[in-house]
Design a protein around this motif. Structure first.
Motif, mmCIF file in Angstrom:
data_model
loop_
_atom_site.group_PDB
_atom_site.id
_atom_site.type_symbol
_atom_site.label_atom_id
_atom_site.label_comp_id
_atom_site.label_asym_id
_atom_site.label_seq_id
_atom_site.Cartn_x
_atom_site.Cartn_y
_atom_site.Cartn_z
ATOM 1 N N ALA A 148 0.811 -1.222 0.000
ATOM 2 C CA ALA A 148 0.000 0.000 0.000
ATOM 3 C C ALA A 148 0.843 1.271 0.000
ATOM 4 O O ALA A 148 1.953 1.291 0.511
ATOM 5 C CB ALA A 148 -0.893 -0.002 1.240
ATOM 6 N N ASN A 149 0.254 2.307 -0.561
ATOM 7 C CA ASN A 149 0.805 3.651 -0.393
ATOM 8 C C ASN A 149 0.512 4.052 1.043
ATOM 9 O O ASN A 149 -0.649 4.115 1.438
ATOM 10 C CB ASN A 149 0.105 4.644 -1.328
ATOM 11 N N LEU A 150 1.532 4.310 1.808
ATOM 12 C CA LEU A 150 1.346 4.681 3.204
ATOM 13 C C LEU A 150 1.763 6.126 3.422
ATOM 14 O O LEU A 150 2.704 6.619 2.794
ATOM 15 C CB LEU A 150 2.149 3.741 4.109
ATOM 16 N N PRO A 151 1.075 6.832 4.332
ATOM 17 C CA PRO A 151 1.359 8.253 4.540
ATOM 18 C C PRO A 151 2.827 8.608 4.782
ATOM 19 O O PRO A 151 3.282 9.639 4.273
ATOM 20 C CB PRO A 151 0.487 8.605 5.748
ATOM 21 N N PRO A 152 3.604 7.798 5.539
ATOM 22 C CA PRO A 152 4.992 8.216 5.784
ATOM 23 C C PRO A 152 5.836 8.393 4.508
ATOM 24 O O PRO A 152 6.809 9.138 4.509
ATOM 25 C CB PRO A 152 5.567 7.088 6.646
ATOM 26 N N PHE A 153 5.437 7.749 3.427
ATOM 27 C CA PHE A 153 6.203 7.836 2.179
ATOM 28 C C PHE A 153 6.119 9.226 1.542
ATOM 29 O O PHE A 153 7.076 9.713 0.951
ATOM 30 C CB PHE A 153 5.715 6.779 1.185
ATOM 31 N N PHE A 154 4.975 9.869 1.665
ATOM 32 C CA PHE A 154 4.708 11.082 0.903
ATOM 33 C C PHE A 154 5.131 12.356 1.625
ATOM 34 O O PHE A 154 4.330 13.263 1.847
ATOM 35 C CB PHE A 154 3.233 11.117 0.486
ATOM 36 N N THR A 155 6.406 12.416 1.969
ATOM 37 C CA THR A 155 6.962 13.640 2.537
ATOM 38 C C THR A 155 6.899 14.735 1.470
ATOM 39 O O THR A 155 6.714 14.449 0.275
ATOM 40 C CB THR A 155 8.423 13.435 2.957
ATOM 41 N N ASP A 156 7.076 15.974 1.886
ATOM 42 C CA ASP A 156 7.067 17.060 0.916
ATOM 43 C C ASP A 156 8.141 16.854 -0.157
ATOM 44 O O ASP A 156 7.899 17.058 -1.345
ATOM 45 C CB ASP A 156 7.288 18.412 1.602
ATOM 46 N N SER A 157 9.332 16.431 0.275
ATOM 47 C CA SER A 157 10.419 16.260 -0.697
ATOM 48 C C SER A 157 10.144 15.095 -1.643
ATOM 49 O O SER A 157 10.414 15.194 -2.843
ATOM 50 C CB SER A 157 11.765 16.103 0.007
ATOM 51 N N GLU A 158 9.608 13.989 -1.131
ATOM 52 C CA GLU A 158 9.326 12.846 -2.008
ATOM 53 C C GLU A 158 8.184 13.169 -2.962
ATOM 54 O O GLU A 158 8.246 12.823 -4.143
ATOM 55 C CB GLU A 158 9.014 11.589 -1.195
ATOM 56 N N ALA A 203 7.399 16.097 -4.107
ATOM 57 C CA ALA A 203 7.961 17.002 -5.117
ATOM 58 C C ALA A 203 8.794 16.229 -6.139
ATOM 59 O O ALA A 203 8.739 16.521 -7.339
ATOM 60 C CB ALA A 203 8.803 18.084 -4.448
ATOM 61 N N ARG A 204 9.570 15.233 -5.682
ATOM 62 C CA ARG A 204 10.371 14.411 -6.601
ATOM 63 C C ARG A 204 9.466 13.660 -7.584
ATOM 64 O O ARG A 204 9.761 13.573 -8.780
ATOM 65 C CB ARG A 204 11.218 13.389 -5.825
ATOM 66 N N LEU A 205 8.380 13.083 -7.069
ATOM 67 C CA LEU A 205 7.473 12.322 -7.928
ATOM 68 C C LEU A 205 6.763 13.223 -8.927
ATOM 69 O O LEU A 205 6.605 12.863 -10.099
ATOM 70 C CB LEU A 205 6.467 11.542 -7.076
ATOM 71 N N VAL A 206 6.354 14.403 -8.480
ATOM 72 C CA VAL A 206 5.715 15.359 -9.386
ATOM 73 C C VAL A 206 6.701 15.751 -10.487
ATOM 74 O O VAL A 206 6.359 15.764 -11.677
ATOM 75 C CB VAL A 206 5.202 16.600 -8.615
ATOM 76 N N ALA A 207 7.935 16.047 -10.111
ATOM 77 C CA ALA A 207 8.955 16.429 -11.102
ATOM 78 C C ALA A 207 9.256 15.282 -12.064
ATOM 79 O O ALA A 207 9.429 15.510 -13.266
ATOM 80 C CB ALA A 207 10.230 16.880 -10.387
ATOM 81 N N ALA A 208 9.312 14.069 -11.546
ATOM 82 C CA ALA A 208 9.610 12.910 -12.401
ATOM 83 C C ALA A 208 8.515 12.684 -13.442
ATOM 84 O O ALA A 208 8.789 12.209 -14.553
ATOM 85 C CB ALA A 208 9.786 11.658 -11.548
#
Length: 131
Positions: free
Chosen positions: A4-14, A16-21
């Protein structure tokens, strides 16, 4: 929770990285003929950052047991994202006493298809735990 996608994964920096990718794909979609599918994908892409930043702030109740079943192969192709994904799974499990981390060895992100036995066993263990 099965890979599962879990909340701890989606830090602001991560996030932003996924959006940029995904930015080059989004730019291509904007140039493509607009169909229902492209319109939906663009709407999802626009909301991705804000939705995942809000999701990061959520937490699973500490008094509800949970098992996090993770694939040996994460859904992310880059080593840094894969490591952060694994770390988020571990953080989720460590955040409360009645949580377990189960790794489905030799599994893709599609754990229920690759190893239904692992999912069944984890569910049975959870049922036995709460009885």
């Amino acid at each position: 929770m099965v890979d599962a996608n879990l909340p701890p994964f989606f830090t602001d920096s991560e996030t932003a990285r996924l959006v940029a990718a995904n930015a080059p794909q989004i730019a291509s979609l904007k140039q493509a003929p607009q169909t229902r599918a492209t319109h939906q994908l663009l709407a999802e892409a626009e909301a991705y950052g804000p939705v995942h930043r809000a999701y990061h702030a959520l937490s699973w109740p500490r008094n509800i047991p949970a098992s996090a079943i993770v694939s040996a192969q994460t859904p992310f192709p880059t080593p840094i994202d894969a490591q952060l994904w694994r770390q988020a799974q571990q953080e989720f499990v460590a955040a409360a006493p009645d949580r377990r981390l189960v790794t489905a060895e030799r599994s893709s992100h599609n754990v229920p298809v690759d190893h239904p036995d692992v999912v069944i066993s984890a569910v049975q263990d959870m049922v036995n735990q709460v009885r």
